[in-house]
Design a protein around this motif. Structure first.
Motif, PDB file in Angstrom:
ATOM      1  N   LEU A 106      -5.623  -1.825  -2.235  1.00  0.00           N
ATOM      2  CA  LEU A 106      -5.444  -0.629  -1.415  1.00  0.00           C
ATOM      3  C   LEU A 106      -4.057  -0.603  -0.782  1.00  0.00           C
ATOM      4  O   LEU A 106      -3.399   0.444  -0.723  1.00  0.00           O
ATOM      5  CB  LEU A 106      -6.519  -0.576  -0.332  1.00  0.00           C
ATOM      6  CG  LEU A 106      -7.950  -0.298  -0.796  1.00  0.00           C
ATOM      7  CD1 LEU A 106      -8.932  -0.565   0.346  1.00  0.00           C
ATOM      8  CD2 LEU A 106      -8.102   1.135  -1.289  1.00  0.00           C
ATOM      9  N   GLY A 110      -1.033   2.082  -1.535  1.00  0.00           N
ATOM     10  CA  GLY A 110      -0.428   2.845  -0.455  1.00  0.00           C
ATOM     11  C   GLY A 110       1.083   2.831  -0.465  1.00  0.00           C
ATOM     12  O   GLY A 110       1.717   3.684   0.169  1.00  0.00           O
ATOM     13  N   ARG A 111       1.677   1.874  -1.196  1.00  0.00           N
ATOM     14  CA  ARG A 111       3.143   1.785  -1.252  1.00  0.00           C
ATOM     15  C   ARG A 111       3.737   2.612  -2.394  1.00  0.00           C
ATOM     16  O   ARG A 111       4.964   2.702  -2.526  1.00  0.00           O
ATOM     17  CB  ARG A 111       3.570   0.315  -1.410  1.00  0.00           C
ATOM     18  CG  ARG A 111       3.301  -0.543  -0.180  1.00  0.00           C
ATOM     19  CD  ARG A 111       4.065  -1.846  -0.254  1.00  0.00           C
ATOM     20  NE  ARG A 111       3.599  -2.688  -1.347  1.00  0.00           N
ATOM     21  CZ  ARG A 111       2.661  -3.612  -1.248  1.00  0.00           C
ATOM     22  NH1 ARG A 111       2.061  -3.811  -0.075  1.00  0.00           N
ATOM     23  NH2 ARG A 111       2.313  -4.347  -2.287  1.00  0.00           N
ATOM     24  N   GLY A 115       1.838   7.724  -1.663  1.00  0.00           N
ATOM     25  CA  GLY A 115       0.755   6.888  -1.172  1.00  0.00           C
ATOM     26  C   GLY A 115       0.763   6.748   0.339  1.00  0.00           C
ATOM     27  O   GLY A 115       1.701   7.154   1.020  1.00  0.00           O
ATOM     28  N   SER A 116      -0.307   6.146   0.842  1.00  0.00           N
ATOM     29  CA  SER A 116      -0.447   5.936   2.282  1.00  0.00           C
ATOM     30  C   SER A 116      -1.109   4.591   2.535  1.00  0.00           C
ATOM     31  O   SER A 116      -2.053   4.208   1.829  1.00  0.00           O
ATOM     32  CB  SER A 116      -1.299   7.059   2.899  1.00  0.00           C
ATOM     33  OG  SER A 116      -1.659   6.746   4.231  1.00  0.00           O
ATOM     34  N   GLY A 117      -0.623   3.884   3.530  1.00  0.00           N
ATOM     35  CA  GLY A 117      -1.212   2.599   3.903  1.00  0.00           C
ATOM     36  C   GLY A 117      -2.483   2.721   4.708  1.00  0.00           C
ATOM     37  O   GLY A 117      -3.113   1.706   5.033  1.00  0.00           O
ATOM     38  N   GLY A 119      -5.390   3.676   3.809  1.00  0.00           N
ATOM     39  CA  GLY A 119      -6.577   3.220   3.094  1.00  0.00           C
ATOM     40  C   GLY A 119      -6.876   1.747   3.331  1.00  0.00           C
ATOM     41  O   GLY A 119      -8.029   1.366   3.567  1.00  0.00           O
ATOM     42  N   THR A 328      -5.644   6.268   0.397  1.00  0.00           N
ATOM     43  CA  THR A 328      -4.394   5.712  -0.137  1.00  0.00           C
ATOM     44  C   THR A 328      -3.491   6.806  -0.697  1.00  0.00           C
ATOM     45  O   THR A 328      -2.333   6.538  -1.041  1.00  0.00           O
ATOM     46  CB  THR A 328      -4.683   4.703  -1.271  1.00  0.00           C
ATOM     47  OG1 THR A 328      -5.374   5.364  -2.340  1.00  0.00           O
ATOM     48  CG2 THR A 328      -5.513   3.534  -0.765  1.00  0.00           C
ATOM     49  N   ARG A 330      -1.838  10.621  -0.081  1.00  0.00           N
ATOM     50  CA  ARG A 330      -1.548  11.590   0.976  1.00  0.00           C
ATOM     51  C   ARG A 330      -2.137  12.965   0.686  1.00  0.00           C
ATOM     52  O   ARG A 330      -2.375  13.747   1.599  1.00  0.00           O
ATOM     53  CB  ARG A 330      -0.031  11.713   1.171  1.00  0.00           C
ATOM     54  CG  ARG A 330       0.619  10.424   1.645  1.00  0.00           C
ATOM     55  CD  ARG A 330       2.077  10.622   1.989  1.00  0.00           C
ATOM     56  NE  ARG A 330       2.748   9.357   2.249  1.00  0.00           N
ATOM     57  CZ  ARG A 330       2.704   8.715   3.408  1.00  0.00           C
ATOM     58  NH1 ARG A 330       2.019   9.236   4.410  1.00  0.00           N
ATOM     59  NH2 ARG A 330       3.334   7.563   3.565  1.00  0.00           N
TER      60      ARG A 330
END
Length: 416
Positions: A106, A110-111, A115-117, A119, A328, A330
């Protein structure tokens, strides 16, 4: 120290702290408020018993509690790969390893671009809402297959399909993660690999173990579990004079009495309606983004969970994992739904094990808790499907899909 390692320190510290707390609760679960050790009994009692049966080359064919696909047998046998530990200790170690793999995957997802951290943080902080239950059920392992499959689908559809098939051979529902694959080559590749890997693995298990499909005969007799949506209605009916009672059968506390069969059939009918709605969504959807596979998987599993005759507390592990996968990306439309899932998980741990006796007796408190938990899940399921449906209407836009290969596929299909 690189910037990436520095950013990983807070998440790693949070994971270690929360899992340490979960382990402490598991080893101190003797007070009545924590179930008097009942949560861990399923591992060192039931799972261990099944391992001994499987070690002789056969599935527990005549055990009505065995209701799992053949891949689950490998999970039950896996603690034997860690010598020097008791069965419970080895099982918890394997569960934590799968948990760590999910967290890492996850965080890595996210990276990526878009993506988003969030999650990874959601999973890290959300799983402890269920206290020690995730460590004493094999659903974290199942969820790992589903989450890894979802995260792999965009770039590696073959691997995603294979992982979904392996997860389905352990507990069926991970096959639903393939529902939202992008139409066209991605779907064909993922589904073909899922079918091939599933068929080959199932055949191999059938050659190694006897009675590999015996679980199919143990499903039909299931009734209405007290924690299901139908069970909540029957709990309310007890206050109105309904003469039914609760009995332990098929590995769960279920209602028996007049009209229970009708409620069970209604649950199955609602499940069929949910399947029809998801199929209609699949046929009519036009707009895909990087978040669509995750969003569709969460909506599907929510619908099948809410309409099931059985809604065990460990099912929240699935929903937390799929919610984390959504977060994860956006572009996800499921953010409000993931909040409802987290709240439902917090309520669920009060239902079981903390106040399970109240639920069994259908007291006012017990019924109120079930109304709250299942009400949250029902609202989340409906809201999830509505948001998914709205997000995938209209003309597809390749600019909204960060995967350049899918954008090329879309442009070629339009040109032809």
């Amino acid at each position: 120290m690189s910037r990436r390692l520095v950013r990983a320190v807070p998440l790693t510290a949070a994971w270690l702290a929360t899992r340490g707390l979960m382990l402490w609760v598991l080893t101190h679960s003797t007070p009545a408020a924590l179930g008097n050790g009942r949560v861990a009994h399923e591992v060192w009692g039931l799972y261990h018993h099944w391992m001994n049966v499987l070690a002789h080359g056969a599935f527990p064919a005549h055990d009505t509690l065995w209701q799992y696909p053949p891949g689950a047998g490998l999970v039950m046998l896996s603690p034997a790969a860690l010598p020097g530990l008791t069965y419970l200790q080895a099982f918890v170690v394997l569960t934590l390893l799968c948990d760590a793999a999910v967290t890492f995957a996850l965080a890595r997802a996210g990276r990526r671009d878009g993506g988003s951290g969030l999650g990874a943080w959601y999973w890290t902080c959300g799983l402890p809402l269920l206290l020690h239950l995730p460590l004493a059920r094999y659903d974290v392992i199942v969820t790992a297959f589903a989450v890894l499959a979802l995260l792999a689908l965009a770039r590696f559809p073959r691997a995603g399909g294979a992982l979904a098939a392996l997860g389905a051979l352990v507990k069926v529902w991970p096959v639903l993660v393939l529902l939202g694959t992008a139409k066209g080559r991605a779907t064909r590749t993922a589904w073909i690999w899922a079918a091939a890997v599933g068929a080959v693995t199932c055949a191999l298990l059938g050659l190694v173990f006897r009675n590999s499909l015996s679980f199919l005969g143990n499903q039909g007799g299931r009734g209405v579990q007290i924690e299901s949506l139908g069970g909540t209605l029957l709990g309310l009916a007890r206050h109105a004079g309904w003469p039914g009672r609760v009995r332990y059968q098929y590995g769960a506390m279920e209602f028996v009495g007049p009209h229970v069969t009708a409620v069970a059939h209604a649950s199955l009918a609602l499940t069929a309606v949910s399947f029809a709605l998801l199929l209609l969504w699949r046929l009519r959807s036009r707009r895909w983004t990087a978040a669509t596979p995750c969003d569709a998987a969460l909506a599907a599993v929510l619908l099948f969970t809410v309409t099931s005759r059985v809604v065990s507390p460990q099912y929240l592990i699935w929903l937390l994992g799929l919610s984390a996968a959504c977060l994860t990306v956006r572009h996800t439309v499921q953010r409000p739904v993931t909040v409802l899932v987290a709240v439902a998980a917090a309520v669920s741990v009060v239902v079981y094990p903390v106040m399970y006796r109240e639920v069994i007796l259908s007291t006012t408190t017990g019924v109120g808790l079930m109304l709250a938990r299942n009400g949250l899940l029902a609202a989340a399921a409906i809201w999830s499907l509505v948001r998914l449906w709205r997000a995938t209407r209209g003309t597809p836009d390749p600019a909204s899909v960060p995967d350049s290969r899918r954008a090329v596929d879309w442009a070629l299909s339009k040109a032809s």
